[in-house]
Every structure is written in structure tokens, then in C-alpha cells.
Write an enzyme that holds these catalytic residues in place. Structure first.
Site, PDB file in Angstrom:
ATOM      1  CB  THR A 164      37.608  32.610  38.250  1.00 26.12           C
ATOM      2  OG1 THR A 164      37.807  33.994  38.551  1.00 26.12           O
ATOM      3  CG2 THR A 164      37.543  32.421  36.760  1.00 26.12           C
ATOM      4  CG  ASP A 165      37.984  29.865  43.276  1.00 26.77           C
ATOM      5  OD1 ASP A 165      36.746  29.679  43.134  1.00 26.77           O
ATOM      6  OD2 ASP A 165      38.802  28.949  43.466  1.00 26.77           O
ATOM      7  CB  CYS A 166      40.538  35.701  41.416  1.00 26.87           C
ATOM      8  SG  CYS A 166      40.779  34.851  39.845  1.00 26.87           S
ATOM      9  CE1 TYR A 167      39.156  40.295  38.362  1.00 24.37           C
ATOM     10  CE2 TYR A 167      40.464  38.373  37.709  1.00 24.37           C
ATOM     11  CZ  TYR A 167      40.380  39.730  37.994  1.00 24.37           C
ATOM     12  OH  TYR A 167      41.488  40.515  37.912  1.00 24.37           O
ATOM     13  N   PRO A 168      34.381  36.225  40.827  1.00 24.61           N
ATOM     14  CG  PRO A 168      33.571  36.641  42.969  1.00 24.61           C
ATOM     15  CD  PRO A 168      34.728  36.925  42.074  1.00 24.61           C
TER      16      PRO A 168
END
Lengths: 127, 490
Positions: free
Chosen positions: B126-130
Site C-alpha cells: 500500500t502507499d503507507c506500507y509499500p
């Protein structure tokens, strides 16, 4: 004393244990028998003082005889739950005063039933 | 009358009187509950058994770049990751995907031993957990928290198991030998925590306990709590646990599990509590149930006390049957003694529960979508007598278009079964009557049994029909594999 008797394709068809028992008058207790069409393995219990005579007779009748010495052993994994107690056909295991599992190895007939049920895999045959 | 504060003060001073539950029995019978309550401040109880409903919450800390676990494995045992980014729950009975006889319990044990375990995970990206994947090795020291949280431990008592069937059964109660070959039972009876405080006066939410060598807490009643089959939900810090009081195990044919040592101190606040800690094995009843019947409500073979079970032999159908415990009394005693030592040394203070556990609770069965039962699949049975001639049996089969004829007596009670194959045999043998060729040991079902049971019997014995009987062995009908497959559309 426990003896392992190995029968080949000829001897496996003969009533050899009965013959030895009749001839010597010694009661032979069959603890485990694995008998097929072409060979057989039987573990018997006999009185210690008659072992020489019985061994000689079996040999004469063409049966290979080995004394059973390799018995069940355990490692540190044992938590003394006692699950083996009711599984062993010859009552090798019992709970002692301290409620620890005590092993009476002289009764072991090598059936491996306990090894298969021990939940912590604490039982084995030393090589 | 004493208070917990007074007892804790004595613990701090080093003047507390602690005895194990085993010792307490004799003290109460000698002094009586009043005097025993004056003399004794704390009774330590203990159990050490396989407790499947056990697991550990672990927080691994963040990687760089950070990852939110989609799936994760420790030594190839999958952990539950439907939580925050790097939180996971490691369950004891989860099997390894690559190693036999190895599972979550073994990973827990390795961590307590101080060993490193392999962490493998895939992320969402994800954007926060790439980050999308990671592989590393961690030990207990490396992780932030490792908290054991067990939904159900320390069963007050448990149903003992036996097996009436002619097959060896491999169960969570251990290996059950055929034809009532043995009995196994779990729980430590008179020294088990909940049996010593059956009213839950001191054992409740917030009670400090001994959990595998660490200080733990009761956080509620356990799942399936149903006194006198009470259970506890507990937590404790895995980092403080001692390998001696925890042991990974594996029940062949079932799953991995884990032996846990749990000890609970009972403050003797009054004579009433002293009396409840005097409970003896012969007062604690349970039942022996038959695992040979593969149903939820397994038939009760007999009632039994823990004293009988602990004696190593019980009688079933007038035969002596050997009994195996599944809990270690030796280790339970060690737990009680270790907890006693900790209290005497001032290392362990008692706590009052902040909420009491329910004294009554129903253990409901699973709500299932409609279960289809044998009765729905049953057709009329065409029966015959054992002295009937083979020709008549053959004629009956042809006229009624059936392949199976249950053989009954005048009262309609099942005596055997003949199939078209038996008729063929009769012809080659020259048999005259049904009696000569019928099968006497008939596999049957009851009308209220789920159809799944009938199907598994048909498969197991490789047969194509089962007479349906009542409890008096009267034939009510027949189920055939043909009808079942037609009705289920398979």
C-alpha cells in the site's frame, strides 16, 4: 527371557513352537507374531533357566533364534503424561509413587505401539 | 476471616503459610475447615496438560520500507495476520506446511528455548506500507511483544474417552484401541484449579496465576465454559516463560498441541474456601464417552470418578480396561510446588478478582443449516425370512426390482441380509435356503442419523445399501447408494 524366532519358508509351515513346548514341557508364551506365507517372526517369553535347551531345540528344527536385548528408551521430551501406559500390550509402562512414568524394559516386545502414540516423541529404539 | 491484603502482607513479611492442594486435603481432614482456614493462608493448585486453545500475539516491529502482512509464516507455520501491520497470532495447533509432526506449538517452544525462527511474509504493497515481501529470522529478544493469550485452558474436568468400534482411532484424546481396548482422560482432578474453587470466589477476571513459569492473569471465562466443566481464558508474557513448564506435542492423526503448566493460588479467606480445597478425587465425577460413534453427542458408556480413572483401571461391560492419563500429575505437582516456592519467597502476590466468572453457562452446539437425516432417504425394505427358499428370494428381487433383502424374524427383527450376489453364490453352491447364504453381521443405520454417516459407512465397508433399524433392531426401511446419489444429484 525374550527370544526372537525367525522362520523361513519351510519352517514357517511347521508347528515348531508346539513341538518344542511338548518336548521340553516348558510353557512358551507368544507375545507377538508376524507370520506370512513364506516367513515369520515370533517373539516368545521363556523361563531364563531353560533358555539354553530351548534355543538349541529351535536351532535343530531350523529356526533362527536371537535374544531380544534392544529395548525401548526415552529422551528428555517425556513429560510423564502416561498416555503410553494403556497402549503397551505387555504393561512396560506404569506410573510410580511420584507419578512418573516408569519403564520396565525387560517386558518390551518391540511392537513400537508406544512410539507411535507418544505425543512428545520421547520414545525410541536405540540403534 | 482474612483479606487478600492481610495475606499479601504476610507474603511480604515472609510469614505466609502456603501448602499445595495435595497437602491441603489431609490438613482439612485432620483439623477441620475452621482450624485449617486459620492455619493456612494460600493453597496452590496445578495442572499440566495438552491445551489446544493456546496461542501467542507477536508484534515484530516495522521493517524498512514498512510492510503490512497479508500472509505470514514462522518456520512455515502460518500465523493469523488480520490485525495491524506487523501484529500476528500464532496458534498452537496450526500445522507446518512443510514439516511433519511440527506446528505452532513447536514454534512457541523454540521461541521459549531462545532459538531464532524464520519469519516469511508477503505484504499488500500500500502507499503507507509499500513493501511486498520479507524474509528474516527473529528470536523472542528481537520482537516487541510476545503475549500468550489462550481462549480456553485449565478445564475443570473433562469427559474420558474410549472406543467401541473395531478400528483404532487416533484422536485428540490419544490413540483409542478398538473394542474398549483402553480409556484416556484429561485433567488433574482434586488438585486442578477450578475444582478447588467451584464457586469462583477467588478465581475470576484479574486473578494472578502461574502460567508456564511466568506470572499470568485470568482475563475471563474460557470458551465453552460450562461449570462443572469450567474453563479459563488466560494471558501471560511468553518472554518470562520457562521451557520446563511448556512442551510442544503432536497427537498422531489429529494435530500439534501444547502441554502447559498452569498454577492458581487460592487464598484461604474463610472456612468455606478451606472446605472447597479439601475436595477429593472420588467426589469428582465425569463420564466415559464412546469415540467409536462419530457424532457430536457421543454416547455415554458410564459415569466414573477421577479416583477410579487415576487407579489405572476401570470396568466396562464387566471387563477390566486400562486407563491412561493425558495430563501429567508429576508436572502438575511441580507447578504447585514452584508456585508455593514463589509465594513463600515473596515473588508472587495474590490479587482479588475484579469480576466473577459465570457459575452457570450453556455450551451450545453449532447452529447448522438443515441437516439431512437418513429418514428422508429411506425407502421401504422388502424383507424375507431365513427359512425362505432361494428361488423365492430371487423371485422377490425381480418382482420388486431390488438388490437387497433384509432378513427378519416374526417380530421384524433384523437377522441378516441377502443381496443378488448372494443369490448367484447360492446357485453355484447349490444352497437351498436364505439362511445358508445370508450375511449375519449387517452394517445398519438409525433413521435420525445424518445422511453423511450413512454415506461414510457405505464407503468404508464398500457396500451399496444399509437397513435402517430402531433401537430394538426392528427393520424400518433401507437406504441405498442409488437413492442417495439420485436425491443428492451426484
Amino acid at each position: 527371557m525374550l527370544l526372537q524366532l525367525l522362520f523361513d519358508s519351510k519352517t514357517v509351515r511347521e508347528p515348531i513352537i508346539s513341538r518344542v513346548a511338548i518336548k521340553t514341557g516348558v510353557p512358551i508364551n507368544i507375545l507377538r507374531a508376524d507370520v506370512g506365507a513364506r516367513k515369520g517372526e515370533i517373539i516368545v517369553e521363556i523361563p531364563d533357566e531353560k533358555s539354553k535347551e530351548i534355543e538349541r531345540l529351535f536351532n535343530e528344527m531350523g529356526v533362527e533364534v536371537h535374544e531380544v536385548t534392544r529395548t525401548i528408551a526415552r529422551n528428555d521430551n517425556c513429560v510423564h503424561c502416561g498416555l503410553c501406559v494403556s497402549i503397551c500390550p505387555t504393561e512396560v509402562f506404569r506410573l510410580n509413587e511420584e507419578m512418573k512414568v516408569e519403564i520396565r524394559t525387560e517386558k518390551c516386545i518391540h511392537c513400537s505401539a508406544c512410539i507411535k502414540v507418544c505425543p512428545t516423541m520421547a520414545l525410541y529404539f536405540p540403534i | 476471616m482474612k483479606t487478600i491484603e492481610q495475606i499479601n502482607e504476610k507474603i511480604r513479611e515472609g510469614s505466609v503459610c502456603v501448602v499445595t492442594a495435595k497437602e491441603m486435603k489431609d490438613i482439612v481432614s485432620e483439623l477441620g475447615p475452621e482450624k485449617a482456614a486459620k492455619e493456612v493462608d494460600v493453597v496452590t493448585t496445578g495442572t499440566f496438560g495438552a491445551m489446544c486453545s493456546t496461542g501467542v500475539f507477536i508484534n515484530f516491529g516495522h521493517s524498512d520500507p514498512p510492510i503490512k502482512f497479508r500472509r505470514a509464516w514462522l518456520n512455515d507455520v502460518e500465523v493469523y495476520t488480520g490485525l495491524a501491520a506487523v501484529d500476528a497470532f500464532l496458534g498452537a495447533t496450526k500445522p507446518s506446511e512443510t514439516r511433519e509432526n511440527y506446528g505452532g506449538a513447536h514454534v512457541i517452544e523454540e521461541l521459549v528455548f531462545g532459538r531464532e525462527v524464520e519469519l516469511r511474509a508477503i505484504g499488500f504493497g500500500t502507499d503507507c506500507y509499500p513493501r511486498k515481501e520479507i524474509e528474516t529470522a527473529v528470536s523472542l529478544e528481537d520482537v516487541n511483544q510476545a503475549v500468550m493469550v489462550n481462549p480456553r485452558n485449565a478445564y475443570q474436568r473433562y469427559r474420558a474417552a474410549t472406543n467401541s468400534s473395531d478400528k483404532v482411532l487416533r484422536t485428540y484424546m490419544g490413540t483409542l484401541l478398538p473394542n474398549y481396548g483402553n480409556v484416556t482422560f484429561a485433567g488433574t482432578g482434586e488438585i486442578s484449579p477450578l475444582n478447588n474453587d467451584p464457586e469462583f470466589r477467588t478465581i475470576g477476571v484479574g486473578t494472578r496465576i502461574f502460567l508456564c513459569g511466568a506470572k499470568g492473569y485470568i482475563i475471563g471465562e474460557g470458551t465453552q465454559h460450562s461449570p462443572p466443566f469450567g474453563t479459563l481464558m488466560v494471558k501471560g508474557n511468553l518472554k518470562d516463560m520457562k521451557a520446563e513448564f511448556l512442551k510442544a506435542c503432536y497427537f498422531p492423526g489429529y494435530a500439534p498441541s501444547i502441554f502447559l503448566g498452569i498454577g492458581i493460588p487460592i487464598p484461604i479467606l474463610d472456612a468455606e474456601i478451606a472446605k472447597s480445597t479439601a475436595i477429593r478425587d472420588w467426589e469428582i465425577k465425569t463420564t466415559i464417552i464412546d469415540f467409536g460413534v462419530p457424532r457430536r453427542d457421543r454416547p455415554v458408556v458410564r459415569e466414573v470418578t477421577y479416583a477410579e480413572l487415576k487407579s489405572g483401571k476401570v470396568e466396562i461391560n464387566r471387563e477390566e480396561v486400562r486407563v491412561s492419563p493425558l495430563s501429567s500429575f508429576y508436572m502438575a505437582e511441580k507447578v504447585m510446588k514452584e508456585l508455593k516456592r514463589m509465594i513463600e519467597k515473596g515473588e508472587f502476590l495474590l490479587s482479588l478478582p475484579v469480576e466473577r466468572l459465570k457459575g452457570k453457562e450453556l455450551f451450545k452446539p453449532m447452529k447448522q443449516k438443515e441437516i439431512r437425516i437418513v429418514r428422508e432417504f429411506m425407502t421401504k425394505a422388502i424383507t424375507i425370512r431365513e427359512d425362505s427358499r432361494i428361488e423365492d428370494a430371487a423371485m422377490l428381487m425381480i418382482n420388486k426390482n431390488v438388490n437387497h433383502l433384509p432378513v427378519v424374524d416374526d417380530e421384524g427383527i433384523l437377522k441378516g441380509i441377502v443381496t443378488s450376489w448372494d443369490i448367484a453364490k447360492a446357485v453355484t453352491k447349490g444352497a437351498k435356503t436364505v439362511k445358508e447364504v445370508m450375511t449375519r453381521e449387517v452394517i445398519t443405520v438409525f433413521p435420525e442419523e445424518p445422511i453423511a454417516i450413512a454415506i461414510s459407512k457405505l464407503e468404508k465397508y464398500d457396500i451399496s445399501a444399509l437397513p435402517v433399524i430402531d433401537s430394538k433392531k426392528r427393520v424400518l426401511g433401507i437406504v441405498t447408494s442409488e437413492t442417495i446419489s439420485k436425491m443428492l444429484g451426484v
